[in-house]
Motif scaffolding. Structure first.
Motif, PDB file in Angstrom:
ATOM      1  N   ASN A  99      34.374  59.039  21.719  1.00 41.84           N
ATOM      2  CA  ASN A  99      34.233  61.148  21.986  1.00 41.84           C
ATOM      3  C   ASN A  99      34.528  61.096  23.245  1.00 41.84           C
ATOM      4  OD1 ASN A  99      32.865  61.251  19.103  1.00 41.84           O
ATOM      5  ND2 ASN A  99      31.398  60.419  19.893  1.00 41.84           N
ATOM      6  N   LEU A 100      35.258  60.418  23.814  1.00 41.57           N
ATOM      7  CA  LEU A 100      35.733  60.466  24.667  1.00 41.57           C
ATOM      8  C   LEU A 100      36.460  61.832  25.321  1.00 41.57           C
ATOM      9  CD1 LEU A 100      35.590  59.521  28.683  1.00 41.57           C
ATOM     10  CD2 LEU A 100      38.174  58.064  27.569  1.00 41.57           C
ATOM     11  N   SER A 101      36.176  62.755  26.434  1.00 39.39           N
ATOM     12  CA  SER A 101      36.798  63.436  25.974  1.00 39.39           C
ATOM     13  C   SER A 101      38.143  63.715  26.879  1.00 39.39           C
ATOM     14  CB  SER A 101      36.205  65.051  26.962  1.00 39.39           C
ATOM     15  OG  SER A 101      36.499  66.352  26.699  1.00 39.39           O
ATOM     16  N   SER A 102      39.299  64.120  26.652  1.00 40.80           N
ATOM     17  CA  SER A 102      40.615  63.919  27.266  1.00 40.80           C
ATOM     18  C   SER A 102      40.787  65.453  28.223  1.00 40.80           C
ATOM     19  CB  SER A 102      41.715  63.835  26.622  1.00 40.80           C
ATOM     20  OG  SER A 102      42.370  64.949  25.689  1.00 40.80           O
ATOM     21  N   SER A 103      39.878  66.231  28.317  1.00 39.74           N
ATOM     22  CA  SER A 103      39.648  67.466  29.271  1.00 39.74           C
ATOM     23  C   SER A 103      38.605  68.050  30.084  1.00 39.74           C
ATOM     24  CB  SER A 103      40.489  68.765  28.899  1.00 39.74           C
ATOM     25  OG  SER A 103      39.646  69.015  28.203  1.00 39.74           O
ATOM     26  N   SER A 104      38.811  68.360  30.680  1.00 40.76           N
ATOM     27  CA  SER A 104      37.097  68.713  32.030  1.00 40.76           C
ATOM     28  C   SER A 104      36.824  69.913  31.627  1.00 40.76           C
ATOM     29  CB  SER A 104      37.303  68.356  32.843  1.00 40.76           C
ATOM     30  OG  SER A 104      38.791  69.638  33.900  1.00 40.76           O
ATOM     31  N   ALA A 105      37.473  70.390  29.724  1.00 36.33           N
ATOM     32  CA  ALA A 105      37.751  71.864  30.074  1.00 36.33           C
ATOM     33  C   ALA A 105      35.122  72.220  29.101  1.00 36.33           C
ATOM     34  CB  ALA A 105      37.845  72.492  28.749  1.00 36.33           C
ATOM     35  N   ASP A 106      35.333  71.228  28.823  1.00 34.06           N
ATOM     36  CA  ASP A 106      33.847  71.250  28.373  1.00 34.06           C
ATOM     37  C   ASP A 106      32.650  70.952  29.002  1.00 34.06           C
ATOM     38  OD1 ASP A 106      35.024  71.375  25.748  1.00 34.06           O
ATOM     39  OD2 ASP A 106      34.482  69.149  25.586  1.00 34.06           O
ATOM     40  N   THR A 107      33.519  70.399  30.547  1.00 30.30           N
ATOM     41  CA  THR A 107      32.237  69.979  31.585  1.00 30.30           C
ATOM     42  C   THR A 107      31.857  71.009  32.116  1.00 30.30           C
ATOM     43  OG1 THR A 107      32.460  67.891  31.782  1.00 30.30           O
ATOM     44  CG2 THR A 107      32.026  68.939  33.040  1.00 30.30           C
ATOM     45  N   GLU A 108      33.596  71.956  32.690  1.00 29.23           N
ATOM     46  CA  GLU A 108      33.498  73.305  32.913  1.00 29.23           C
ATOM     47  C   GLU A 108      32.638  74.778  32.429  1.00 29.23           C
ATOM     48  OE1 GLU A 108      34.797  73.564  35.890  1.00 29.23           O
ATOM     49  OE2 GLU A 108      35.547  71.493  36.293  1.00 29.23           O
ATOM     50  N   ARG A 109      33.331  74.415  30.675  1.00 25.56           N
ATOM     51  CA  ARG A 109      32.394  75.409  29.962  1.00 25.56           C
ATOM     52  C   ARG A 109      30.757  75.580  30.121  1.00 25.56           C
ATOM     53  NH1 ARG A 109      36.446  75.183  26.681  1.00 25.56           N
ATOM     54  NH2 ARG A 109      35.818  73.194  25.993  1.00 25.56           N
ATOM     55  N   SER A 110      30.399  73.739  30.534  1.00 24.68           N
ATOM     56  CA  SER A 110      29.063  73.702  30.895  1.00 24.68           C
ATOM     57  C   SER A 110      28.042  74.038  31.417  1.00 24.68           C
ATOM     58  CB  SER A 110      28.596  72.055  30.896  1.00 24.68           C
ATOM     59  OG  SER A 110      28.643  72.032  29.795  1.00 24.68           O
ATOM     60  N   PHE A 111      29.074  74.179  32.961  1.00 27.04           N
ATOM     61  CA  PHE A 111      28.828  74.891  34.069  1.00 27.04           C
ATOM     62  C   PHE A 111      29.191  76.084  34.265  1.00 27.04           C
ATOM     63  CE2 PHE A 111      30.513  70.180  36.950  1.00 27.04           C
ATOM     64  CZ  PHE A 111      29.118  70.000  36.753  1.00 27.04           C
ATOM     65  N   SER A 112      30.101  76.985  33.732  1.00 29.98           N
ATOM     66  CA  SER A 112      29.496  78.204  33.244  1.00 29.98           C
ATOM     67  C   SER A 112      28.563  79.319  32.694  1.00 29.98           C
ATOM     68  CB  SER A 112      30.759  78.957  33.214  1.00 29.98           C
ATOM     69  OG  SER A 112      32.472  78.314  33.885  1.00 29.98           O
ATOM     70  N   ALA A 113      28.026  78.479  31.426  1.00 28.12           N
ATOM     71  CA  ALA A 113      26.983  78.302  30.993  1.00 28.12           C
ATOM     72  C   ALA A 113      25.471  78.745  31.786  1.00 28.12           C
ATOM     73  CB  ALA A 113      27.316  78.025  29.949  1.00 28.12           C
ATOM     74  N   LYS A 115      25.378  78.540  34.811  1.00 27.56           N
ATOM     75  CA  LYS A 115      25.819  79.176  36.291  1.00 27.56           C
ATOM     76  C   LYS A 115      25.107  80.823  35.417  1.00 27.56           C
ATOM     77  CE  LYS A 115      28.662  82.237  38.125  1.00 27.56           C
ATOM     78  NZ  LYS A 115      30.552  81.602  38.785  1.00 27.56           N
ATOM     79  N   ASN A 116      25.491  80.991  34.564  1.00 28.77           N
ATOM     80  CA  ASN A 116      24.995  82.039  34.096  1.00 28.77           C
ATOM     81  C   ASN A 116      23.727  82.084  33.670  1.00 28.77           C
ATOM     82  OD1 ASN A 116      27.459  83.483  34.425  1.00 28.77           O
ATOM     83  ND2 ASN A 116      27.791  82.562  32.247  1.00 28.77           N
ATOM     84  N   ILE A 117      22.845  80.723  33.636  1.00 28.64           N
ATOM     85  CA  ILE A 117      21.249  81.170  32.646  1.00 28.64           C
ATOM     86  C   ILE A 117      20.369  80.227  33.970  1.00 28.64           C
ATOM     87  CG2 ILE A 117      20.085  79.102  31.594  1.00 28.64           C
ATOM     88  CD1 ILE A 117      21.601  78.791  29.779  1.00 28.64           C
TER      89      ILE A 117
END
Length: 137
Positions: A99-113, A115-117
């Motif tokens: 399940n190791l993510s090969s990019s940081s896109a998931d992490t970046e999406r989490s941070f954006s969400a 930040k909005n919350i």
């Protein structure tokens, strides 16, 4: 894993991601067969015996050379499930690294969400409530 990904721009996590390709039997036949190369990049790989590692490479080569058509995602999972008893340490590691993510896109999406919350008006949210709101978002 995040602390491995960000290190002053050097991103040493890339070495882990590249080395983790060894858990794909199709890639294993193409990558280096020097166990020591993975010992230094994959945490816990030193615990895998040389015999188990060599058996894995042998089983992977046989499976790839069988020439059967297969869906890559299904093939990898089926290979590991069918060989879990013969390759116990590697199977255990595969279970973690699959399940190791090969990019940081998931992490970046989490941070954006987050930040909005987590606005100034919501700074006193409990961890539990923040987690539930993130799930709903």
């Amino acid at each position: 894993c995040f602390r491995y990904m960000v290190d002053g721009g050097n991103q040493p996590g890339i070495a882990i991601l590249k080395a983790a390709r060894i858990f794909d039997p199709a890639s294993a036949t193409l990558l280096s067969s020097a166990k020591e190369e993975y010992d230094s990049h994959i945490p816990g790989f030193k615990d895998v015996s040389r015999q188990e590692f060599e058996l894995y490479l042998e089983l992977a080569r046989k499976e790839i050379n069988s020439g059967l058509p297969r869906d890559p995602a299904v093939f990898v999972q089926a290979f590991w499930v069918s060989n879990s008893a013969r390759l116990p340490k590697l199977y255990s590691m595969y279970s973690v690294f699959k399940n190791l993510s090969s990019s940081s896109a998931d992490t970046e999406r989490s941070f954006s969400a987050l930040k909005n919350i987590l606005t100034k008006k919501r700074e006193s949210l409990s961890q539990s409530n923040l987690k539930h709101l993130l799930f709903l978002n």
